[in-house]
Structures are given as structure tokens and as C-alpha cells.
Design an enzyme around this catalytic site. Structure first.
Site, PDB file in Angstrom:
ATOM      1  N   ASP A   1      -4.314  77.260 -17.987  1.00 45.84           N
ATOM      2  CA  ASP A   1      -3.479  77.280 -19.188  1.00 45.84           C
ATOM      3  C   ASP A   1      -2.001  77.504 -18.884  1.00 45.84           C
ATOM      4  OD1 ASP A   1      -5.872  76.986 -20.590  1.00 45.84           O
ATOM      5  OD2 ASP A   1      -6.134  79.156 -20.748  1.00 45.84           O
TER       6      ASP A   1
ATOM      7  N   LYS B   1      -0.210  72.639 -18.098  1.00 48.05           N
ATOM      8  CA  LYS B   1      -0.358  71.396 -17.321  1.00 48.05           C
ATOM      9  C   LYS B   1      -0.236  70.153 -18.206  1.00 48.05           C
ATOM     10  CE  LYS B   1      -4.334  73.041 -15.852  1.00 48.05           C
ATOM     11  NZ  LYS B   1      -4.282  74.449 -16.278  1.00 48.05           N
TER      12      LYS B   1
ATOM     13  N   GLY C   1      -8.518  72.568 -21.530  1.00 48.95           N
ATOM     14  CA  GLY C   1      -7.887  72.242 -22.811  1.00 48.95           C
ATOM     15  C   GLY C   1      -6.407  72.112 -22.522  1.00 48.95           C
ATOM     16  N   HIS C   2      -5.902  70.898 -22.518  1.00 52.72           N
ATOM     17  CA  HIS C   2      -4.504  70.643 -22.158  1.00 52.72           C
ATOM     18  C   HIS C   2      -3.749  70.219 -23.413  1.00 52.72           C
ATOM     19  CE1 HIS C   2      -5.689  69.848 -17.671  1.00 52.72           C
ATOM     20  NE2 HIS C   2      -6.046  71.037 -18.111  1.00 52.72           N
TER      21      HIS C   2
ATOM     22  N   GLN D   1      -7.904  73.713 -14.860  1.00 53.14           N
ATOM     23  CA  GLN D   1      -8.050  75.133 -14.509  1.00 53.14           C
ATOM     24  C   GLN D   1      -6.850  75.537 -13.624  1.00 53.14           C
ATOM     25  OE1 GLN D   1     -11.254  73.084 -14.154  1.00 53.14           O
ATOM     26  NE2 GLN D   1     -11.126  73.542 -16.305  1.00 53.14           N
TER      27      GLN D   1
HETATM   28  P1  GDP Z   1      -2.974  73.764 -19.842  1.00 57.02           P
HETATM   29  O1  GDP Z   1      -4.432  74.018 -19.947  1.00 57.02           O
HETATM   30  O2  GDP Z   1      -2.413  74.169 -18.506  1.00 57.02           O
HETATM   31  O3  GDP Z   1      -2.580  72.361 -20.209  1.00 57.02           O
HETATM   32  O4  GDP Z   1      -2.285  74.726 -20.908  1.00 57.02           O
HETATM   33  P2  GDP Z   1      -2.773  74.967 -22.423  1.00 57.02           P
HETATM   34  O5  GDP Z   1      -2.424  73.777 -23.224  1.00 57.02           O
HETATM   35  O6  GDP Z   1      -4.178  75.434 -22.455  1.00 57.02           O
HETATM   36  O7  GDP Z   1      -1.902  76.225 -22.808  1.00 57.02           O
HETATM   37  C1  GDP Z   1      -0.509  76.197 -22.767  1.00 57.02           C
HETATM   38  C2  GDP Z   1      -0.004  76.543 -24.180  1.00 57.02           C
HETATM   39  O8  GDP Z   1       1.374  76.851 -24.117  1.00 57.02           O
HETATM   40  C3  GDP Z   1      -0.104  75.379 -25.152  1.00 57.02           C
HETATM   41  O9  GDP Z   1      -0.308  75.890 -26.439  1.00 57.02           O
HETATM   42  C4  GDP Z   1       1.267  74.726 -25.062  1.00 57.02           C
HETATM   43  O10 GDP Z   1       1.622  74.026 -26.251  1.00 57.02           O
HETATM   44  C5  GDP Z   1       2.151  75.922 -24.865  1.00 57.02           C
HETATM   45  N1  GDP Z   1       3.359  75.707 -24.047  1.00 57.02           N
HETATM   46  C6  GDP Z   1       3.531  74.879 -22.993  1.00 57.02           C
HETATM   47  N2  GDP Z   1       4.773  75.076 -22.453  1.00 57.02           N
HETATM   48  C7  GDP Z   1       5.354  76.032 -23.186  1.00 57.02           C
HETATM   49  C8  GDP Z   1       6.620  76.698 -23.092  1.00 57.02           C
HETATM   50  O11 GDP Z   1       7.437  76.448 -22.224  1.00 57.02           O
HETATM   51  N3  GDP Z   1       6.865  77.665 -24.025  1.00 57.02           N
HETATM   52  C9  GDP Z   1       5.966  77.993 -25.002  1.00 57.02           C
HETATM   53  N4  GDP Z   1       6.306  78.961 -25.868  1.00 57.02           N
HETATM   54  N5  GDP Z   1       4.774  77.397 -25.111  1.00 57.02           N
HETATM   55  C10 GDP Z   1       4.474  76.446 -24.200  1.00 57.02           C
HETATM   56  P1  IMO Z   2      -7.381  74.548 -18.327  1.00 56.57           P
HETATM   57  O1  IMO Z   2      -7.516  73.235 -17.575  1.00 56.57           O
HETATM   58  C1  IMO Z   2      -8.415  78.743 -18.576  1.00 56.57           C
HETATM   59  C2  IMO Z   2     -12.398  79.885 -17.221  1.00 56.57           C
HETATM   60  C3  IMO Z   2     -13.358  80.385 -18.270  1.00 56.57           C
HETATM   61  C4  IMO Z   2     -14.214  81.309 -17.450  1.00 56.57           C
HETATM   62  C5  IMO Z   2     -14.301  80.586 -16.101  1.00 56.57           C
HETATM   63  C6  IMO Z   2     -15.542  79.722 -15.951  1.00 56.57           C
HETATM   64  O2  IMO Z   2      -7.136  74.399 -19.762  1.00 56.57           O
HETATM   65  O3  IMO Z   2      -6.380  75.411 -17.616  1.00 56.57           O
HETATM   66  P2  IMO Z   2     -16.469  77.487 -17.013  1.00 56.57           P
HETATM   67  O4  IMO Z   2     -16.398  76.945 -18.394  1.00 56.57           O
HETATM   68  O5  IMO Z   2     -15.792  76.641 -15.993  1.00 56.57           O
HETATM   69  O6  IMO Z   2     -17.855  77.867 -16.635  1.00 56.57           O
HETATM   70  O7  IMO Z   2     -15.670  78.872 -17.073  1.00 56.57           O
HETATM   71  O8  IMO Z   2     -13.152  79.756 -16.040  1.00 56.57           O
HETATM   72  N1  IMO Z   2     -11.819  78.551 -17.515  1.00 56.57           N
HETATM   73  C7  IMO Z   2     -10.562  78.373 -17.922  1.00 56.57           C
HETATM   74  N2  IMO Z   2      -9.594  79.262 -18.211  1.00 56.57           N
HETATM   75  N3  IMO Z   2      -8.155  77.422 -18.630  1.00 56.57           N
HETATM   76  C8  IMO Z   2      -9.103  76.517 -18.307  1.00 56.57           C
HETATM   77  O9  IMO Z   2      -8.845  75.200 -18.198  1.00 56.57           O
HETATM   78  C9  IMO Z   2     -10.391  76.977 -17.969  1.00 56.57           C
HETATM   79  N4  IMO Z   2     -11.547  76.371 -17.639  1.00 56.57           N
HETATM   80  C10 IMO Z   2     -12.418  77.355 -17.348  1.00 56.57           C
HETATM   81  O10 IMO Z   2     -12.688  81.047 -19.314  1.00 56.57           O
HETATM   82  O11 IMO Z   2     -13.517  82.506 -17.225  1.00 56.57           O
HETATM   83 MG    MG Z   3      -5.784  75.004 -21.157  1.00 54.77          MG
END
Ligand code: GDP
Ligand code: IMO
Ligand code: MG
Length: 419
Positions: free
Chosen positions: A8, A11, A35-36, A219
Site C-alpha cells: 500500500d 504503487k 488493491g492499487h 504487496q
Molecule cells: P498500493 O497498493 O501500493 O497501490 O497502494 P493503495 O492504493 O493500497 O494505498 C495507497 C493509498 O494512498 C490510496 O488510497 C491512494 O489514493 C493514496 N495515495 C497515493 N499517493 C498519495 C499521496 O502522495 N498522498 C496521499 N495523501 N495519498 C496518496
Molecule cells: P498491495 O499490492 C497490504 C497482507 C495481508 C496479510 C498478508 C497475507 O495493495 O500493496 P494474503 O492475502 O496474501 O494471504 O495476506 O499480507 N497483504 C497486503 N497488505 N497490501 C497488499 O497488497 C497486501 N496483500 C496482502 O494483509 O497481512
Molecule cells: Mg494496496
């Protein structure tokens, strides 16, 4: 492009930002546990299996052999992006060798977590662990299997899974399975309507034609099956080497390695997290950063930036450029802490240990906060001095330049450094 922390990091946003520079955008590991999130102008899209460059035209999108695919989530994703007018039938290529998440894999995930009780991993319950377990155990089904005697093969696998659920886990699943199977069978028809090929050829041919390929990690390094905080990890290699096995590209084809990290840390699910905050500072990070899981909605645990873990991740991935996300979340903090070492049994180390157990205590330095609204800035020259100091401190400690600073969730809130 790889996440350097516990996932998270942002990415999805950065892949969308970098996509104009690339011809092919690919996913190489993980599955719908990812979840991106993308925020473009006035809409927000979360992607789970589909690469995050899809809102740019004329790109090839690849789901590589290292990914595990759930046809149910895939169908939902396709439907959701079609609302924005995106049709990927001509541009999305799916590997025949990618493994399928069967409905019973999801049930096994839930049964396994239930059986673990308080020692559970905190899985997203998307069936990731059981699917990779079958892959490595040579018992999996691949996308390419959908085209030959599929129902026969499927029935055999599902029967084996049911035996486990009945006799080992004693898990009650019958009503759930009927519903899941119906959705799943619908999902495979959608999946089959896309281009299903040996993507390793496509990727290597693209490279020979001098096309550039962006590999989108899922991840983060701290969740890597080998180097993460085992067993609280995911079931794939999230590090750079995973891009080689998950796409079929040789290590000498890897060019730039973008490592992406948040200006602080988060973790969702169970497992050690040395810099975790249980106080108002952690709550502020969660509130301002909207730190709730993109896949499961769970609140994310929050804490200060951990340079011991970051250096370890940079080492494992061979990061050549750093991308720092979400610095704006720290805008209001008067003092910002950074973990520069771990104290373990009275000794201070900068080396990442075998295990991050309760003995590992973070050693912090404190820097003054910038107390400025970064979200409105569009150029590095406007950065407050304290923010420049924060960036310089990190760069000096880890020895890799930060080339992009993200100051808000929107595509536009991205500042290229040194321009
Ligand atoms: P990912 O899994 O690495 O793609 O990240 P996620 O989408 O799960 O979580 C990142 C969260 O931070 C999302 O809700 C984005 O919309 C938000 N986000 C990304 N870059 C920024 C930033 O620079 N500032 C803030 N405040 N939010 C951001
Ligand atoms: P993105 O790509 C954050 C965590 C889960 C759990 C562990 C194992 O959005 O960064 P799994 O479902 O693989 O059996 O879970 O890994 N986890 C993540 N945490 N971002 C993710 O993906 C994750 N995918 C799995 O919360 O701790
Ligand atoms: Mg994510």
C-alpha cells in the site's frame, strides 16, 4: 517498480504516472489480495489484478505467469473499468501459465485462518496462500487448462479441496461454495474472452523490439515469502527477482529499479511492526492518510518511517531510484521521527535481523516538521526547508536518490525531483 514496505505504498498511483514512458505494463506476482488505487481528475479506481496503466491508450497490458487470477474478481474489475470506457480486449494479454484461484482456494484460506486462531496471518482471504501452495505442490490449475478437459480437471481438484475442508478443517462451506462456483463459472467465460498467450514470448519480443516494459509489483518487500516477516507474509516473491520468474525475463534485462515507499509506515494484517504507533500520532496518520485497506477496508496500522527495513529492502531489490509517497500526511506534525536503528537485547544495530520479535526496539532521531500544506505544491523549488531536510536525511542514510515525491492521491499531485 516495487513496494519497499508492507504494501500500500502507492504503487497504483505511480504506475499510472510512469506509464506514458513505457510501452508494456505488466503484473508479475500476487493476485487480488492487491488493491492499487488510482485517482485521476475526478474519479477513483481500485485495481486488483489488472495492471495500473490502463487509463493510458496504446499500451500493452500483461498479467504474467507469476500472478494468481480469481475469475470472480477479474470479471468485477473488467465491469468496473468499462464504466470509464476502458475496453481491454485488444490490449490485455494474460499468461496461460498464471494459476487460477479456485472457489475452494478461498474457502481453504478462510478455514486455515480460522484454524490458526490468534496466530492467524490476517490474510485478505482471497485464496492466495492455498493457490500458491497448490502451484508449488504441483497440484494447481492454470489459465491454459481452461481450454482442455477443464471440467474434469476442475472436479478432481475441487474434490481434493473438499476432502481437506471436510476431514481436516471440519469447515462448513456448502452454501458458500454453490454461490461462489456460479460466479466463478461466469467469470471464466469473461476471462476466456481475452487474449490468453505465453506472455514470456510477448515480453521478450517486446524487449527485442526496444520497447520498454514496466513491471508493477504487488504487496511489498516486507511481505516477501523469503525475506519478509515470515510467516506474516504473502505467498509470492514480491522483490525484484520475482519480476524475472513472474514474467520470464532474464536478470540482465532489468534496467531501472524504482523502489516506492511512504514517508511513514503502514501494515495491514498481523505480524511484527517495530515502529508502530498506538497513540494519537498513529491515529492522525490513519485519518489524514485515509489508511484503510483498498481490498478489505481494514484499518491499517501506522507508524514512523523505518530506515533499517528500508535499507534492507533497497539492498534486496537493487533499487536505483526512490519514490517517496504521502509526505503530505505528515504536514501537521511538529516533530517527525525516523527509526535509524534497532536495539536488540541492549545492542544497537542497523542490520535487519532474522526476526522482528518483541525484543526489537526502534531507535529514533527527530526532525522538525514542515507544517506546510504540501498538497498544493507543484514544484520542488517550493518545498519548505524542513521538508528538504527530511528528504536529504533519508537520501544520505540510504544512498539512493528520491526522484519523485508524491504529495497527494491525485495523478497531478506528483513532483519530479531535480527537473
Ligand atoms: P498500493 O497498493 O501500493 O497501490 O497502494 P493503495 O492504493 O493500497 O494505498 C495507497 C493509498 O494512498 C490510496 O488510497 C491512494 O489514493 C493514496 N495515495 C497515493 N499517493 C498519495 C499521496 O502522495 N498522498 C496521499 N495523501 N495519498 C496518496
Ligand atoms: P498491495 O499490492 C497490504 C497482507 C495481508 C496479510 C498478508 C497475507 O495493495 O500493496 P494474503 O492475502 O496474501 O494471504 O495476506 O499480507 N497483504 C497486503 N497488505 N497490501 C497488499 O497488497 C497486501 N496483500 C496482502 O494483509 O497481512
Ligand atoms: Mg494496496
Amino acid at each position: 517498480m516495487l513496494g519497499l514496505q508492507w504494501g500500500d505504498e502507492g504503487k497504483g498511483k505511480i504506475v499510472d504516472v510512469l506509464t506514458p514512458k513505457y510501452d508494456v505494463i505488466s503484473r508479475f506476482q500476487g493476485g487480488p489480495n492487491a488493491g492499487h488505487t488510482l485517482e485521476i481528475n475526478n474519479f477513483r479506481q481500485v485495481l486488483h489484478t489488472i495492471p495500473s496503466g490502463i487509463f493510458h491508450e496504446n499500451k500493452l497490458n500483461v498479467i504474467g505467469n507469476g500472478v494468481v487470477i480469481d475469475p470472480i474478481t477479474f470479471e468485477k474489475e473488467i465491469e468496473s473499468i468499462s464504466k470509464h470506457g476502458v475496453n481491454l480486449h485488444n490490449t490485455l494479454y494474460i499468461s496461460k501459465k498464471a494459476h487460477l484461484i479456485l472457489p475452494t482456494h478461498r474457502l481453504l484460506d478462510a478455514a486455515s485462518e480460522d484454524a490458526k486462531g490468534i496466530t492467524k496471518i490476517g490474510s485478505t482471504l482471497k485464496g492466495i496462500g492455498p493457490t500458491y501452495r497448490d502451484k508449488i505442490g504441483r497440484d494447481g490449475l492454470r489459465v491454459g487448462d481452461l481450454f482442455e478437459n477443464f471440467i474434469e480437471k476442475y472436479t478432481l481438484k475441487v474434490q481434493a479441496h473438499k476432502d481437506l475442508l471436510d476431514n481436516y478443517y471440519h469447515y462448513d462451506y456448502s452454501a458458500k461454495l454453490v454461490e461462489l462456483e456460479q460466479e466463478w463459472m461466469k467469470g471464466i467465460e469473461i476471462l476466456k474472452s481475452f487474449k490468453i498467450v505465453d506472455t514470456e514470448h510477448l515480453i521478450n519480443e517486446s524487449l527485442i523490439e526496444n520497447k520498454s516494459v514496466l513491471a508493477e509489483g504487488a504487496q511489498g518487500t516486507m511481505l516477501d515469502i523469503d525475506f519478509g516477516s515470515y510467516p506474516f507474509v504473502t505467498s509470492s516473491n514480491t522483490i525484484c527477482a520475482g519480476a524475472c520468474t513472474g514474467l520470464g525475463i532474464a536478470p540482465n534485462k532489468i534496467g531501472n529499479v524504482y523502489g516506492i515507499f511512504k514517508a511513514y509506515c503502514t501494515r495491514v494484517g498481523m505480524g511484527p511492526f517495530p515502529t508502530e504507533l498506538f497513540d494519537i500520532d498513529g491515529q492522525n496518520m490513519r485519518d489524514v492518510g485515509r489508511e484503510y485497506g483498498s481490498t478489505t477496508g481494514r484499518p491499517r496500522r501506522c507508524g514512523w518511517l523505518d530506515l533499517v527495513a528500508l535499507k534492507y529492502s533497497i539492498m534486496l531489490n537493487g533499487v536505483s531510484e526512490l519514490i517517496m509517497m504521502k509526505a503530505d500526511v505528515l504536514d501537521k506534525f511538529g516533530i517527525i521521527k525516523i527509526c535509524v536503528g534497532y536495539e536488540i537485547n541492549g545492542e544497537i544495530t542497523e542490520k535487519f535481523p532474522f526476526e522482528l520479535n518483541d525484543q526489537v526496539k526502534p531507535v529514533y532521531i527527530e526532525l522538525p516538521g514542515w507544517q506546510t500544506d504540501l498538497t498544493q505544491l507543484s514544484d520542488q523549488n517550493e518545498f519548505p526547508e524542513e521538508f528538504n531536510n527530511y528528504i536529504n536525511f533519508i537520501e544520505e542514510q540510504v544512498g539512493v536518490p528520491i526522484t519523485i515525491a508524491s504529495v497527494g492521491p491525485n495523478r497531478a499531485q506528483t513532483i519530479l525531483m531535480g527537473q
